[in-house]
Design a protein around this motif. Structure first.
Motif, PDB file in Angstrom:
ATOM      1  N   MET A  19       0.812  -1.232  -0.091  1.00  0.00           N
ATOM      2  CA  MET A  19       0.423   0.110   0.438  1.00  0.00           C
ATOM      3  C   MET A  19       1.022   1.278   0.197  1.00  0.00           C
ATOM      4  SD  MET A  19      -2.875  -0.641   2.990  1.00  0.00           S
ATOM      5  CE  MET A  19      -2.357  -1.671   3.868  1.00  0.00           C
ATOM      6  N   TRP A  20       2.029   1.482   0.630  1.00  0.00           N
ATOM      7  CA  TRP A  20       2.585   2.531   1.049  1.00  0.00           C
ATOM      8  C   TRP A  20       3.782   2.468  -0.219  1.00  0.00           C
ATOM      9  CZ3 TRP A  20       1.694   6.107   4.253  1.00  0.00           C
ATOM     10  CH2 TRP A  20       1.404   5.267   5.269  1.00  0.00           C
ATOM     11  N   ILE A  21       3.961   1.935  -0.927  1.00  0.00           N
ATOM     12  CA  ILE A  21       4.401   1.343  -2.120  1.00  0.00           C
ATOM     13  C   ILE A  21       4.051   2.757  -3.297  1.00  0.00           C
ATOM     14  CG2 ILE A  21       5.613   0.493  -4.181  1.00  0.00           C
ATOM     15  CD1 ILE A  21       7.078  -1.519  -2.278  1.00  0.00           C
TER      16      ILE A  21
ATOM     17  N   VAL B  61      -5.960   8.182   5.877  1.00  0.00           N
ATOM     18  CA  VAL B  61      -4.948   8.749   6.106  1.00  0.00           C
ATOM     19  C   VAL B  61      -4.578   8.509   4.200  1.00  0.00           C
ATOM     20  CG1 VAL B  61      -3.078   6.849   6.440  1.00  0.00           C
ATOM     21  CG2 VAL B  61      -5.025   7.202   8.389  1.00  0.00           C
ATOM     22  N   THR B  62      -4.989   7.754   3.139  1.00  0.00           N
ATOM     23  CA  THR B  62      -5.082   7.902   2.414  1.00  0.00           C
ATOM     24  C   THR B  62      -4.449   9.178   1.179  1.00  0.00           C
ATOM     25  OG1 THR B  62      -5.421   6.055   1.688  1.00  0.00           O
ATOM     26  CG2 THR B  62      -4.549   6.526  -0.113  1.00  0.00           C
ATOM     27  N   TYR B  63      -5.405  10.217   1.672  1.00  0.00           N
ATOM     28  CA  TYR B  63      -5.872  10.977   1.157  1.00  0.00           C
ATOM     29  C   TYR B  63      -4.879  12.063   1.563  1.00  0.00           C
ATOM     30  CZ  TYR B  63      -7.653  15.342  -1.318  1.00  0.00           C
ATOM     31  OH  TYR B  63      -7.545  16.799  -2.093  1.00  0.00           O
ATOM     32  N   ALA B  64      -5.075  12.258   3.102  1.00  0.00           N
ATOM     33  CA  ALA B  64      -3.944  13.054   3.936  1.00  0.00           C
ATOM     34  C   ALA B  64      -2.065  12.444   3.443  1.00  0.00           C
ATOM     35  CB  ALA B  64      -3.945  12.884   5.224  1.00  0.00           C
TER      36      ALA B  64
ATOM     37  N   VAL C 279      -4.192  13.332  11.703  1.00  0.00           N
ATOM     38  CA  VAL C 279      -5.350  11.816  10.899  1.00  0.00           C
ATOM     39  C   VAL C 279      -4.615  11.481  10.534  1.00  0.00           C
ATOM     40  CG1 VAL C 279      -5.202  11.930   8.377  1.00  0.00           C
ATOM     41  CG2 VAL C 279      -5.488  13.805   9.009  1.00  0.00           C
ATOM     42  N   GLN C 280      -3.587  10.590  10.999  1.00  0.00           N
ATOM     43  CA  GLN C 280      -3.220   9.580  10.863  1.00  0.00           C
ATOM     44  C   GLN C 280      -3.436   8.597  12.348  1.00  0.00           C
ATOM     45  OE1 GLN C 280      -2.019   6.182   9.171  1.00  0.00           O
ATOM     46  NE2 GLN C 280      -1.465   5.342  10.485  1.00  0.00           N
ATOM     47  N   LEU C 281      -2.968   9.409  13.649  1.00  0.00           N
ATOM     48  CA  LEU C 281      -3.076   9.166  15.038  1.00  0.00           C
ATOM     49  C   LEU C 281      -4.524   8.654  14.588  1.00  0.00           C
ATOM     50  CD1 LEU C 281      -0.798  10.946  16.378  1.00  0.00           C
ATOM     51  CD2 LEU C 281      -1.003   8.440  16.657  1.00  0.00           C
ATOM     52  N   SER C 282      -5.835   9.762  14.152  1.00  0.00           N
ATOM     53  CA  SER C 282      -7.288  10.032  15.039  1.00  0.00           C
ATOM     54  C   SER C 282      -7.669   8.480  14.212  1.00  0.00           C
ATOM     55  CB  SER C 282      -7.660  11.271  14.353  1.00  0.00           C
ATOM     56  OG  SER C 282      -7.197  10.847  13.058  1.00  0.00           O
TER      57      SER C 282
END
Length: 111
Positions: free
Chosen positions: A3-5, A59-62, A102-105
């Protein structure tokens, strides 16, 4: 990890398309216009795959938007010799902070 790649590749494709947008001279240059269409299409396709693979959409969009902004600033400096001010760097730091929030939320709301 995949996903990260894919997300990094989506960011690179989006930045490429944004550079082509600048080079298109108001959408009057055919090759840069083709490049921007291809770049944005690839970016959105890859981002959709990342979401499909399970990364939360916020998370993806941020990360996509924040990473794209930061990389565009760097590319603009390197390719077009445009200055980067302390205010720009501060803004990018705020974007990074927002991405982390955003990631943490999302992480805490699904726990």
């Amino acid at each position: 990890m995949l996903m990260w790649i894919l997300l990094v590749l989506a960011i690179v494709a989006e930045v490429f398309a944004t550079i082509m947008l600048k080079l298109s001279n108001g959408l009057t240059q055919p090759l840069p216009v083709l490049g921007l269409i291809a770049g944005y299409a690839l970016a959105f396709f890859l981002e959709s795959r990342v979401i499909q693979l399970g990364m939360p959409m916020p998370v993806t969009y941020a990360v996509w938007a924040g990473g794209g902004i930061a990389l565009v600033v760097v590319a603009n400096r390197v390719l077009f010799s445009e200055p980067v001010s302390a205010l720009t760097i501060g803004g990018m730091a705020l974007i990074l902070a927002g991405v982390l929030v955003v990631q943490l939320s999302v992480t805490h709301s699904t726990a």
